[in-house]
Design a protein around this motif. Structure first.
Motif, short mmCIF file in Angstrom:
data_model
loop_
_atom_site.label_atom_id
_atom_site.label_comp_id
_atom_site.label_asym_id
_atom_site.label_seq_id
_atom_site.Cartn_x
_atom_site.Cartn_y
_atom_site.Cartn_z
N SER A 50 0.83 -1.21 0.00
CA SER A 50 0.00 0.00 0.00
C SER A 50 0.86 1.25 0.00
O SER A 50 0.57 2.22 -0.71
CB SER A 50 -0.92 0.00 1.21
OG SER A 50 -1.72 1.16 1.25
N GLY A 51 1.94 1.24 0.78
CA GLY A 51 2.84 2.38 0.81
C GLY A 51 3.44 2.67 -0.55
O GLY A 51 3.51 3.82 -0.99
N LEU B 266 3.59 5.45 -6.09
CA LEU B 266 3.24 5.49 -7.52
C LEU B 266 2.23 6.60 -7.79
O LEU B 266 2.33 7.31 -8.81
CB LEU B 266 2.66 4.14 -7.95
CG LEU B 266 2.40 3.95 -9.44
CD1 LEU B 266 3.68 4.09 -10.24
CD2 LEU B 266 1.75 2.60 -9.69
N ARG B 267 1.26 6.79 -6.87
CA ARG B 267 0.32 7.89 -7.03
C ARG B 267 1.05 9.24 -7.05
O ARG B 267 0.74 10.12 -7.85
CB ARG B 267 -0.68 7.89 -5.88
CG ARG B 267 -1.79 6.89 -5.99
CD ARG B 267 -2.68 7.01 -4.78
NE ARG B 267 -3.77 6.06 -4.85
CZ ARG B 267 -4.56 5.78 -3.82
NH1 ARG B 267 -4.36 6.36 -2.66
NH2 ARG B 267 -5.54 4.91 -3.95
N CYS B 268 1.98 9.40 -6.13
CA CYS B 268 2.72 10.66 -6.07
C CYS B 268 3.45 10.93 -7.38
O CYS B 268 3.42 12.05 -7.90
CB CYS B 268 3.72 10.62 -4.91
SG CYS B 268 2.98 10.73 -3.28
N ILE B 269 4.09 9.89 -7.91
CA ILE B 269 4.79 10.05 -9.19
C ILE B 269 3.81 10.46 -10.27
O ILE B 269 4.08 11.35 -11.09
CB ILE B 269 5.53 8.75 -9.55
CG1 ILE B 269 6.68 8.50 -8.57
CG2 ILE B 269 6.04 8.79 -10.99
CD1 ILE B 269 7.34 7.15 -8.71
N CYS C 5 9.03 12.42 -4.21
CA CYS C 5 8.87 11.57 -3.04
C CYS C 5 10.17 10.82 -2.74
O CYS C 5 11.13 10.88 -3.51
CB CYS C 5 7.71 10.59 -3.23
SG CYS C 5 7.75 9.66 -4.78
N ALA C 6 10.18 10.14 -1.59
CA ALA C 6 11.37 9.41 -1.17
C ALA C 6 10.96 8.17 -0.39
O ALA C 6 9.93 8.15 0.28
CB ALA C 6 12.28 10.30 -0.31
N VAL C 7 11.79 7.15 -0.49
CA VAL C 7 11.62 5.91 0.27
C VAL C 7 12.87 5.68 1.09
O VAL C 7 13.99 5.77 0.56
CB VAL C 7 11.40 4.69 -0.66
CG1 VAL C 7 11.33 3.41 0.15
CG2 VAL C 7 10.16 4.87 -1.52
N VAL C 8 12.69 5.42 2.38
CA VAL C 8 13.79 4.93 3.21
C VAL C 8 13.35 3.57 3.72
O VAL C 8 12.36 3.45 4.43
CB VAL C 8 14.09 5.88 4.39
CG1 VAL C 8 15.25 5.32 5.21
CG2 VAL C 8 14.41 7.28 3.89
N LEU D 181 11.70 1.67 -9.25
CA LEU D 181 11.87 3.06 -8.82
C LEU D 181 13.29 3.56 -9.08
O LEU D 181 13.48 4.71 -9.49
CB LEU D 181 11.52 3.20 -7.34
CG LEU D 181 10.03 3.07 -7.01
CD1 LEU D 181 9.82 3.05 -5.51
CD2 LEU D 181 9.23 4.18 -7.65
N ARG D 182 14.27 2.70 -8.88
CA ARG D 182 15.66 3.12 -9.11
C ARG D 182 16.00 3.21 -10.60
O ARG D 182 16.74 4.08 -11.02
CB ARG D 182 16.62 2.18 -8.40
CG ARG D 182 16.71 2.44 -6.90
CD ARG D 182 17.77 1.59 -6.25
NE ARG D 182 18.11 2.10 -4.92
CZ ARG D 182 18.95 1.49 -4.09
NH1 ARG D 182 19.51 0.33 -4.44
NH2 ARG D 182 19.23 2.01 -2.92
N GLU D 183 15.43 2.29 -11.39
CA GLU D 183 15.81 2.24 -12.80
C GLU D 183 14.98 3.18 -13.67
O GLU D 183 15.48 3.68 -14.68
CB GLU D 183 15.68 0.80 -13.32
CG GLU D 183 16.72 -0.14 -12.73
CD GLU D 183 16.63 -1.53 -13.31
OE1 GLU D 183 15.75 -1.78 -14.17
OE2 GLU D 183 17.46 -2.39 -12.91
#
Length: 203
Positions: free
Chosen positions: A47-48, A53-56, A62-65, A80-82
């Protein structure tokens, strides 16, 4: 008979719409939300990442840690990285699941590095949404001080920045400050039948 059913349905839906419009007219406040996804069911991280994906899609940086999961090659990390590195920063702070690392000192150090990265991303004015994936696990094992995390989110998170925290066993201190809490409950899971984690479903 069918015309009568349709007419009653239309009248009912008109009343529902009027009540809904009246309710929505009062919902005018906007703020950056603190969201917690917890529980023993599947879907917390999924879900996170759906919100990432919605934000993009909305052009929201956005950012993921990612805590705990370490070098595990997941589909979301790869894409996300590629393909979306400009839209979403992706950091991996953990060194793997706790039963794999078997080194509490290293786990604590990794969690602390992750939290330092998280604070940087949350405070960055360019970033509008931050996903702290599996941070609840780090908090559960006291690798991080939940009081510090809660206080930072409550007192220092920019007003319009959204932060989502995932993982089982979310602590009460986080639930208290959260704007939205979702608990995923487990009804059935293929793992209990001896079925291994499936690519595209689990990772």
């Amino acid at each position: 008979m069918s015309d009568d059913i349709n007419a009653r349905h239309t009248a009912k839906m008109q009343k529902v719409k009027a009540a809904r419009d009246k309710m929505m007219a009062k919902k005018t406040e906007k703020k950056g939300l603190i969201l917690v996804h917890t529980g023993d069911g599947k879907g917390k991280s999924s879900s996170g990442f759906g919100m990432i994906l919605r934000c993009i899609g909305h052009g929201m940086p956005c950012a993921v840690v990612q805590f705990i999961k370490g070098g595990w090659e997941t589909g979301e990390k790869t894409i996300l990285r590629e393909r979306f590195a400009d839209e979403c920063r992706f950091f991996v702070a953990g060194e793997g699941f706790t039963w794999e690392t078997q080194d509490r000192t290293r786990d604590i150090a990794a969690a602390e590095r992750g939290w330092a990265l998280a604070k940087e991303q949350i405070l960055d004015p360019e970033i509008q949404f931050v996903l702290l994936d599996e941070i609840n696990i780090a908090l559960r094992y006291d690798y991080l001080d939940v009081q510090e995390v809660a206080a930072f989110l409550r007192d220092h998170k920019p007003e319009m920045t959204h932060v989502c925290l995932t993982g089982r066993n979310a602590k009460p201190e986080l639930l208290e400050i959260a704007d939205l809490v979702t608990e995923m409950s487990l009804l059935k899971h293929p793992f209990n039948k001896g079925i291994a984690a499936q690519k595209g479903v689990e990772f």
